[in-house]
Design a protein around this motif. Structure first.
Motif, PDB file in Angstrom:
ATOM      1  N   ALA A  17      -3.936  -1.472  -8.374  1.00  0.00           N
ATOM      2  CA  ALA A  17      -4.443  -0.257  -7.742  1.00  0.00           C
ATOM      3  C   ALA A  17      -3.656   0.967  -8.190  1.00  0.00           C
ATOM      4  O   ALA A  17      -4.227   2.030  -8.499  1.00  0.00           O
ATOM      5  CB  ALA A  17      -4.373  -0.393  -6.218  1.00  0.00           C
ATOM      6  N   THR A  18      -2.337   0.833  -8.268  1.00  0.00           N
ATOM      7  CA  THR A  18      -1.512   1.960  -8.714  1.00  0.00           C
ATOM      8  C   THR A  18      -1.794   2.296 -10.170  1.00  0.00           C
ATOM      9  O   THR A  18      -1.839   3.477 -10.554  1.00  0.00           O
ATOM     10  CB  THR A  18      -0.028   1.626  -8.526  1.00  0.00           C
ATOM     11  OG1 THR A  18       0.182   1.161  -7.194  1.00  0.00           O
ATOM     12  CG2 THR A  18       0.833   2.847  -8.760  1.00  0.00           C
ATOM     13  N   ALA A  74      -1.384  -4.393  -5.420  1.00  0.00           N
ATOM     14  CA  ALA A  74      -0.677  -3.114  -5.398  1.00  0.00           C
ATOM     15  C   ALA A  74      -0.485  -2.554  -6.804  1.00  0.00           C
ATOM     16  O   ALA A  74      -0.701  -1.361  -7.060  1.00  0.00           O
ATOM     17  CB  ALA A  74       0.663  -3.282  -4.699  1.00  0.00           C
ATOM     18  N   LEU A  95      -7.314   1.098  -2.254  1.00  0.00           N
ATOM     19  CA  LEU A  95      -6.108   1.662  -2.865  1.00  0.00           C
ATOM     20  C   LEU A  95      -6.418   2.400  -4.164  1.00  0.00           C
ATOM     21  O   LEU A  95      -5.657   3.274  -4.576  1.00  0.00           O
ATOM     22  CB  LEU A  95      -5.092   0.545  -3.136  1.00  0.00           C
ATOM     23  CG  LEU A  95      -4.351  -0.011  -1.911  1.00  0.00           C
ATOM     24  CD1 LEU A  95      -3.373  -1.087  -2.340  1.00  0.00           C
ATOM     25  CD2 LEU A  95      -3.634   1.101  -1.171  1.00  0.00           C
ATOM     26  N   TRP A 121      -9.456  -4.304  -0.182  1.00  0.00           N
ATOM     27  CA  TRP A 121      -8.196  -3.566  -0.059  1.00  0.00           C
ATOM     28  C   TRP A 121      -7.793  -2.940  -1.389  1.00  0.00           C
ATOM     29  O   TRP A 121      -7.326  -1.801  -1.449  1.00  0.00           O
ATOM     30  CB  TRP A 121      -7.119  -4.519   0.449  1.00  0.00           C
ATOM     31  CG  TRP A 121      -5.779  -3.885   0.671  1.00  0.00           C
ATOM     32  CD1 TRP A 121      -5.488  -2.871   1.531  1.00  0.00           C
ATOM     33  CD2 TRP A 121      -4.561  -4.223   0.016  1.00  0.00           C
ATOM     34  NE1 TRP A 121      -4.159  -2.563   1.462  1.00  0.00           N
ATOM     35  CE2 TRP A 121      -3.564  -3.377   0.541  1.00  0.00           C
ATOM     36  CE3 TRP A 121      -4.211  -5.159  -0.947  1.00  0.00           C
ATOM     37  CZ2 TRP A 121      -2.240  -3.446   0.122  1.00  0.00           C
ATOM     38  CZ3 TRP A 121      -2.891  -5.228  -1.363  1.00  0.00           C
ATOM     39  CH2 TRP A 121      -1.927  -4.377  -0.835  1.00  0.00           C
ATOM     40  N   GLY A 166       0.816  -1.213   0.000  1.00  0.00           N
ATOM     41  CA  GLY A 166       0.000   0.000   0.000  1.00  0.00           C
ATOM     42  C   GLY A 166       0.844   1.255   0.000  1.00  0.00           C
ATOM     43  O   GLY A 166       0.536   2.226  -0.705  1.00  0.00           O
TER      44      GLY A 166
END
Length: 314
Positions: free
Chosen positions: A148-149, A145, A199, A195, A88
């Motif tokens: 989400a990015t 991760a 994000l 989650w 995160g």
């Protein structure tokens, strides 16, 4: 030979006499039976039909209670939590870097607008592709991760294209940002990860205001981001996601309402009312179960907070 023949003749004569006598005796017995009436006989009671009987049902043995074994105390594995925190943090840092590339580089005149926007789009596409590669290999934390990015970078790129460079009309930019947010939530719903959805949302709420450059545009981006969860069933049931969205929506729209001038106050107030309706609808449209009810109630109350700033703009 001469002695046997007379004996056979004599036996044949005796046998014929015997047969005639038996026939006479049979006729006599028949005549006597016909002359004597038969005595009345009592009716015989009918035999009762056998009643089928069901086989006896065996009774189960009484259950014996045995105490459940007490689980042995084991140290809790915190590697998954640590991996999530690190992933995160990496997602937030990368999204911040994209925002700095699009905003500060434009102010400093570094590179060109096309290069900056192209680098942001290429980074977003590359991150999403890397997330799919991690998904095929079973790298759960890495795929979350990276995806989400990538979604956050694409969202910020659209905000910059619309707010800084004015390459797209406001409705087009807001619609494109809404589709990107919806795509991130669809991916989170498919991978069943709240989650991942958080994000995608959190960097967009924090980093979009410097890139919008316009209160009307920022209000549109905020509302479309808040409403992106409504058409999806699984994200509609994630309480922590709605709490994050309620905080981001309330802070952004409340700031716009407080800082709005006399001419912009009606539009800002309308955006605040729309945000409150979205948050209240989101908090009440799902079946609240168990421990999710307090979080959803808190999200609904936070969504109403910006309305208290309305008298200050009157």
């Amino acid at each position: 030979m001469n002695d046997t023949r007379p004996r056979l003749d004599r036996l044949a004569v005796e046998l014929d006499i015997t047969v005639r006598r038996l026939a006479w005796m049979q006729r006599e017995l028949a005549g006597i039976a016909a002359a004597v009436p038969a005595p009345p006989t009592a009716p015989q009671p009918a035999e009762p039909l056998p009643v089928p009987t069901a086989p006896p049902i065996p009774r189960p043995a009484a259950p014996t209670w045995t105490p459940a074994p007490r689980p042995s105390a084991q140290p809790r594995d915190r590697s998954w939590t640590v991996a999530r925190v690190l992933a995160g943090g990496g997602a937030v840092v990368t999204s911040t870097g994209v925002a700095l590339l699009l905003a500060l580089a434009a102010e400093a005149g570094l590179l060109g607008p096309t290069v900056r926007v192209g680098l942001g789009a290429a980074l977003a596409a590359g991150l999403v592709a890397a997330a799919w590669a991690c998904h095929r290999r079973g790298l759960r934390v890495g795929e979350m991760a990276l995806s989400a990015t990538g979604c956050a970078a694409a969202y910020l790129d659209v905000v910059a294209v619309t707010g800084i460079y004015h390459w797209a009309a406001h409705p087009v930019g807001v619609a494109a940002a809404g589709l990107i947010a919806l795509g991130g939530l669809v991916l989170a719903a498919r991978w069943r990860s709240q989650w991942l959805a958080i994000l995608v949302y959190a960097p967009a709420f924090v980093l979009a205001p410097p890139l919008a450059g316009d209160g009307y545009l920022l209000g549109g981006f905020t509302l479309v981001l808040a409403a992106a969860t409504l058409p999806l069933r699984r994200p509609l049931q994630w309480p922590v996601l709605h709490l994050v969205g309620a905080v981001g929506t309330a802070v952004t729209l409340g700031t716009l309402l407080v800082g709005a001038g006399p001419h912009d106050a009606p539009a800002a107030l309308g955006a605040v009312v729309a945000g409150c309706v979205i948050e209240i609808w989101t908090a009440s449209a799902r079946a609240v179960r168990g421990g999710a009810a307090p979080l959803m109630l808190a999200a609904g109350l936070i969504g109403v907070v910006p309305l208290f700033a309305a008298p200050a703009t009157a």
